[in-house]
Design a protein around this motif. Structure first.
Motif, PDB file in Angstrom:
ATOM      1  N   LEU A 111      40.364  78.677  30.282  1.00  0.00           N
ATOM      2  CA  LEU A 111      40.165  77.236  30.397  1.00  0.00           C
ATOM      3  C   LEU A 111      41.164  76.371  31.313  1.00  0.00           C
ATOM      4  O   LEU A 111      40.816  75.375  31.940  1.00  0.00           O
ATOM      5  N   ASN A 112      42.332  76.748  31.030  1.00  0.00           N
ATOM      6  CA  ASN A 112      43.365  76.271  31.783  1.00  0.00           C
ATOM      7  C   ASN A 112      43.349  76.597  33.324  1.00  0.00           C
ATOM      8  O   ASN A 112      43.334  75.566  33.978  1.00  0.00           O
ATOM      9  N   GLU A 113      43.059  77.892  33.827  1.00  0.00           N
ATOM     10  CA  GLU A 113      42.451  78.026  35.172  1.00  0.00           C
ATOM     11  C   GLU A 113      41.609  77.146  35.883  1.00  0.00           C
ATOM     12  O   GLU A 113      41.574  76.492  36.827  1.00  0.00           O
ATOM     13  N   LEU A 114      40.546  76.777  35.001  1.00  0.00           N
ATOM     14  CA  LEU A 114      39.397  76.143  35.324  1.00  0.00           C
ATOM     15  C   LEU A 114      39.625  74.493  35.057  1.00  0.00           C
ATOM     16  O   LEU A 114      38.787  73.744  35.253  1.00  0.00           O
ATOM     17  N   ARG A 115      40.634  74.274  34.617  1.00  0.00           N
ATOM     18  CA  ARG A 115      40.930  72.642  34.531  1.00  0.00           C
ATOM     19  C   ARG A 115      40.482  72.254  33.249  1.00  0.00           C
ATOM     20  O   ARG A 115      39.977  71.040  33.568  1.00  0.00           O
ATOM     21  N   PHE A 116      40.171  72.792  32.274  1.00  0.00           N
ATOM     22  CA  PHE A 116      39.468  72.366  31.077  1.00  0.00           C
ATOM     23  C   PHE A 116      40.435  72.080  30.069  1.00  0.00           C
ATOM     24  O   PHE A 116      40.060  71.858  28.888  1.00  0.00           O
ATOM     25  N   GLY A 117      41.734  72.295  30.362  1.00  0.00           N
ATOM     26  CA  GLY A 117      42.984  72.332  29.428  1.00  0.00           C
ATOM     27  C   GLY A 117      43.553  70.627  29.611  1.00  0.00           C
ATOM     28  O   GLY A 117      42.819  69.745  30.094  1.00  0.00           O
ATOM     29  N   PRO A 118      44.918  70.786  29.394  1.00  0.00           N
ATOM     30  CA  PRO A 118      45.648  71.805  29.324  1.00  0.00           C
ATOM     31  C   PRO A 118      45.773  72.313  27.700  1.00  0.00           C
ATOM     32  O   PRO A 118      45.516  71.399  26.618  1.00  0.00           O
ATOM     33  N   LEU A 119      45.743  73.584  27.515  1.00  0.00           N
ATOM     34  CA  LEU A 119      45.736  74.246  26.144  1.00  0.00           C
ATOM     35  C   LEU A 119      47.137  75.019  25.853  1.00  0.00           C
ATOM     36  O   LEU A 119      47.646  75.814  27.134  1.00  0.00           O
ATOM     37  N   VAL A 120      47.597  74.980  24.959  1.00  0.00           N
ATOM     38  CA  VAL A 120      48.756  75.925  24.519  1.00  0.00           C
ATOM     39  C   VAL A 120      48.118  77.381  24.464  1.00  0.00           C
ATOM     40  O   VAL A 120      47.093  77.701  23.747  1.00  0.00           O
ATOM     41  N   VAL A 121      48.548  78.302  25.065  1.00  0.00           N
ATOM     42  CA  VAL A 121      47.896  79.688  24.855  1.00  0.00           C
ATOM     43  C   VAL A 121      48.768  80.517  23.887  1.00  0.00           C
ATOM     44  O   VAL A 121      49.793  81.079  24.058  1.00  0.00           O
ATOM     45  N   ASP A 122      47.986  80.297  22.685  1.00  0.00           N
ATOM     46  CA  ASP A 122      48.834  80.837  21.541  1.00  0.00           C
ATOM     47  C   ASP A 122      47.882  81.768  20.573  1.00  0.00           C
ATOM     48  O   ASP A 122      48.439  82.480  19.603  1.00  0.00           O
ATOM     49  N   GLY A 123      46.605  81.737  21.154  1.00  0.00           N
ATOM     50  CA  GLY A 123      45.615  82.845  20.393  1.00  0.00           C
ATOM     51  C   GLY A 123      45.160  81.972  19.269  1.00  0.00           C
ATOM     52  O   GLY A 123      44.287  82.703  18.517  1.00  0.00           O
ATOM     53  N   ASP A 124      45.248  80.871  19.104  1.00  0.00           N
ATOM     54  CA  ASP A 124      44.777  80.163  17.663  1.00  0.00           C
ATOM     55  C   ASP A 124      43.775  79.352  18.299  1.00  0.00           C
ATOM     56  O   ASP A 124      43.830  78.304  19.055  1.00  0.00           O
ATOM     57  N   PHE A 125      42.474  79.618  17.572  1.00  0.00           N
ATOM     58  CA  PHE A 125      41.233  78.542  18.094  1.00  0.00           C
ATOM     59  C   PHE A 125      41.418  77.331  17.417  1.00  0.00           C
ATOM     60  O   PHE A 125      40.472  77.489  16.051  1.00  0.00           O
ATOM     61  N   GLY A 127      31.584  75.869  47.790  1.00  0.00           N
ATOM     62  CA  GLY A 127      32.783  75.509  49.046  1.00  0.00           C
ATOM     63  C   GLY A 127      34.188  75.818  48.522  1.00  0.00           C
ATOM     64  O   GLY A 127      34.992  75.838  49.180  1.00  0.00           O
ATOM     65  N   SER A 128      34.298  76.316  47.158  1.00  0.00           N
ATOM     66  CA  SER A 128      35.676  76.369  46.801  1.00  0.00           C
ATOM     67  C   SER A 128      36.110  77.709  46.882  1.00  0.00           C
ATOM     68  O   SER A 128      37.416  78.065  46.603  1.00  0.00           O
ATOM     69  N   ASN A 129      35.324  78.927  46.876  1.00  0.00           N
ATOM     70  CA  ASN A 129      35.751  80.225  46.937  1.00  0.00           C
ATOM     71  C   ASN A 129      36.262  80.469  45.330  1.00  0.00           C
ATOM     72  O   ASN A 129      37.043  81.391  45.132  1.00  0.00           O
ATOM     73  N   ARG A 130      35.877  79.871  44.570  1.00  0.00           N
ATOM     74  CA  ARG A 130      35.874  79.858  43.241  1.00  0.00           C
ATOM     75  C   ARG A 130      34.711  79.915  42.142  1.00  0.00           C
ATOM     76  O   ARG A 130      33.908  79.737  42.802  1.00  0.00           O
ATOM     77  N   GLY A 131      34.826  80.307  40.906  1.00  0.00           N
ATOM     78  CA  GLY A 131      33.803  80.272  39.975  1.00  0.00           C
ATOM     79  C   GLY A 131      33.857  81.303  39.115  1.00  0.00           C
ATOM     80  O   GLY A 131      34.752  82.332  39.620  1.00  0.00           O
ATOM     81  N   PRO A 132      33.272  81.265  37.816  1.00  0.00           N
ATOM     82  CA  PRO A 132      33.551  82.571  36.806  1.00  0.00           C
ATOM     83  C   PRO A 132      33.141  83.858  37.568  1.00  0.00           C
ATOM     84  O   PRO A 132      34.059  84.829  37.359  1.00  0.00           O
ATOM     85  N   GLU A 133      32.325  83.954  38.314  1.00  0.00           N
ATOM     86  CA  GLU A 133      31.892  85.343  38.601  1.00  0.00           C
ATOM     87  C   GLU A 133      32.762  85.792  40.234  1.00  0.00           C
ATOM     88  O   GLU A 133      33.301  86.766  40.058  1.00  0.00           O
ATOM     89  N   VAL A 134      32.783  84.491  40.603  1.00  0.00           N
ATOM     90  CA  VAL A 134      33.706  84.745  42.087  1.00  0.00           C
ATOM     91  C   VAL A 134      34.934  85.238  41.726  1.00  0.00           C
ATOM     92  O   VAL A 134      35.507  86.041  42.376  1.00  0.00           O
TER      93      VAL A 134
END
Length: 504
Positions: free
Chosen positions: A269-283, A358-365
């Motif tokens: 989610l951070n990579e896809l810019r839906f964060g920023p989130l602390v990556v701690d494994g806690d939902f 046009g981004s050369n990005r995406g979940p599958e890509v």
């Protein structure tokens, strides 16, 4: 560029007059287990080269790009096959040499665990046969030095890959018999690149032969050290990014703590810019809100809207990480040939598109790109070959075999590396509806180091039906998704040819 020796995976018979006129005195050609492989040296070619005074040095290669390609058992089998072909098919004169390849940047562990036992078995097989030929190795500087020092080879052919471990030092030591250069194009009307080679004038005997003439081997360099030490300038191991993490099998939801799967989701989610989130494994609430946001703006791999639940189910996981993350091998027939599997798997990806276009990005890509060894967050990578590597990787996993494609993201690199594999290569001049078949990869050279590639799924007259990544319905080489194209010409001005990595 002037040179007097070259190596090629192409039959050279029709180029002999030109090579002789250009001053070529020696050529490296292939032996391999598959006697129908078009890259193999045939008796009529050996006779034509010998009649022209062009000495031949053969190299035996069956892929030889991974540690798994080497073992004592395989070394024995390959030595016996090489001896049989040299003696009973080619008529190679005794006292000349057969080289064996180790065509990758082997580590010290690769050498001690696999490559050295492989060559020990080769040496033992040659000993049992009465030492009819000397043994050479084609490899990095580190491997050449180790095997030469151990007395397992008498001759060395140093690979063109200057970044391989120990290559700079071994080159400087002048203990090599042959030094491979970078490929050149359009030499003597060869369909593909050829590699120029330098013969060491200080060690003029490289094991080459002419049919009908006795070999007169000269002394070779003495061993100077008993074992391999790590090179001071050893190239770092290639950074290899893992493919998408596998779906954990049950939905992730708020209230989970210390979960590796939740960490993966937070990273993504951070990579896809839906964060920023602390990556701690806690939902927690922040992660749930980011999931809500992601689900509202994205769809499933087949284009259906995601349910906005705030939980990460299989559909959301696939949207985050791509279909490879929830790839279900049970959907495919394990008994099918790898040729059929790659077609079926590629077809399952039709409709995947970049996000945003046009981004050369995406979940599958991103999954395709990561599987090919690149990090999509660091640059904008063309991904047509990444898609093909992912497809073949999934098929190989189902069949329980190594991926037959070289691990690369480049079209020109794929074409070049394929020449050192067991791939069947159909050069442009050989293309017809009879030589091209489903499961092959077409390769286009668009100039400036750029290219495009795709998978053939059908041959129809003068056209092919293909599945291509990084294209669009019109056939762009820089498109936005995975599409089926129904009428690509079988050949055109920018075609390099076709590669067949599937079993016959």
């Amino acid at each position: 560029m002037a040179f007097v020796a070259l190596d090629t995976n192409q039959t050279s018979t029709r180029m002999v007059p030109c090579m002789r006129a250009q001053g070529i005195t020696a050529i490296g050609r292939y032996y391999t287990r598959n006697r129908s492989n078009p890259k193999i040296l045939k008796p009529d070619e050996a006779r034509a080269l010998s009649a022209a005074g062009i000495r031949i040095w053969p190299v035996y290669q069956i892929r030889h790009r991974l540690r798994a390609d080497f073992s004592a058992i395989k070394g024995k089998q390959e030595a016996e096959d090489a001896l049989d072909y040299a003696q009973h098919v080619i008529g190679q004169p005794a006292g000349s040499a057969i080289y064996f390849s180790a065509d990758f940047d082997a580590t010290e562990a690769d050498v001690s665990i696999a490559i050295r036992p492989h060559f020990e078995a080769i040496a033992a097989a040659f000993e049992r046969a009465g030492r009819p030929y000397r043994i050479g190795v084609y490899s990095s500087g580190a491997v050449c030095r180790t095997l030469l020092d151990a007395g397992l080879v008498q001759l060395t052919w140093l690979s063109q890959s200057t970044g391989f471990r120990g290559t700079a030092q071994f080159n400087a030591s002048r203990r090599w018999n042959i030094l491979q250069g970078m490929p050149v194009r359009h030499f003597c009307n060869f369909d593909d690149d050829v590699d120029p080679d330098q013969l060491n004038l200080e060690l003029p005997d490289f094991g080459g032969f002419l049919l009908g003439q006795a070999a007169q081997p000269q002394a070779v360099a003495d061993a100077v050290a008993p074992a391999m030490a790590p090179a001071a300038d050893a190239a770092p191991a290639e950074l290899d990014f893992p493919a998408a993490p596998s779906f954990p099998g049950q939905p992730l939801h708020r209230g989970q703590f210390g979960s590796a799967s939740v960490k993966a989701v937070q990273n993504r989610l951070n990579e896809l810019r839906f964060g920023p989130l602390v990556v701690d494994g806690d939902f927690g609430e922040g992660t749930q809100n980011a999931v809500f946001h992601f689900q509202a703006r994205n769809s499933t791999p087949n284009g259906q809207p995601l349910q906005i639940t705030g939980e990460v189910d299989a559909a959301t996981w696939a949207a985050l990480f791509g279909p490879g993350a929830v790839f279900n091998s049970a959907d495919f027939d394990r008994n099918a040939s790898i040729r059929q599997l790659v077609i079926d798997i590629a077809a399952s990806q039709i409709g995947v598109v970049e996000q945003p276009r046009g981004s050369n990005r995406g979940p599958e890509v991103d999954v395709y790109i990561r599987t090919a060894g690149l990090d999509p967050t660091t640059d904008s990578f063309p991904w047509c070959v990444c898609f093909l590597y992912w497809v073949f990787n999934q098929a190989a996993k189902i069949k329980g075999i190594e991926n037959p494609l070289p691990k690369t993201a480049g079209v020109i690199a794929l074409w070049t590396l394929a020449r050192r594999t067991d791939a069947q290569i159909v050069h442009k001049s050989e293309v017809s509806a009879q030589t091209v078949k489903p499961g092959m990869i077409f390769a286009l050279d668009l100039g400036g180091g750029k290219g495009h590639a795709g998978l053939v799924i059908e041959v129809s007259g003068d056209n092919i039906v293909t599945i291509e990544g990084n294209t669009n319905p019109g056939g762009s080489s820089d498109g936005f998704g995975v599409f089926r194209r129904d009428a690509r010409p079988l050949s055109n001005s920018v075609l390099l040819g076709y590669l067949d990595f599937c079993e016959p």
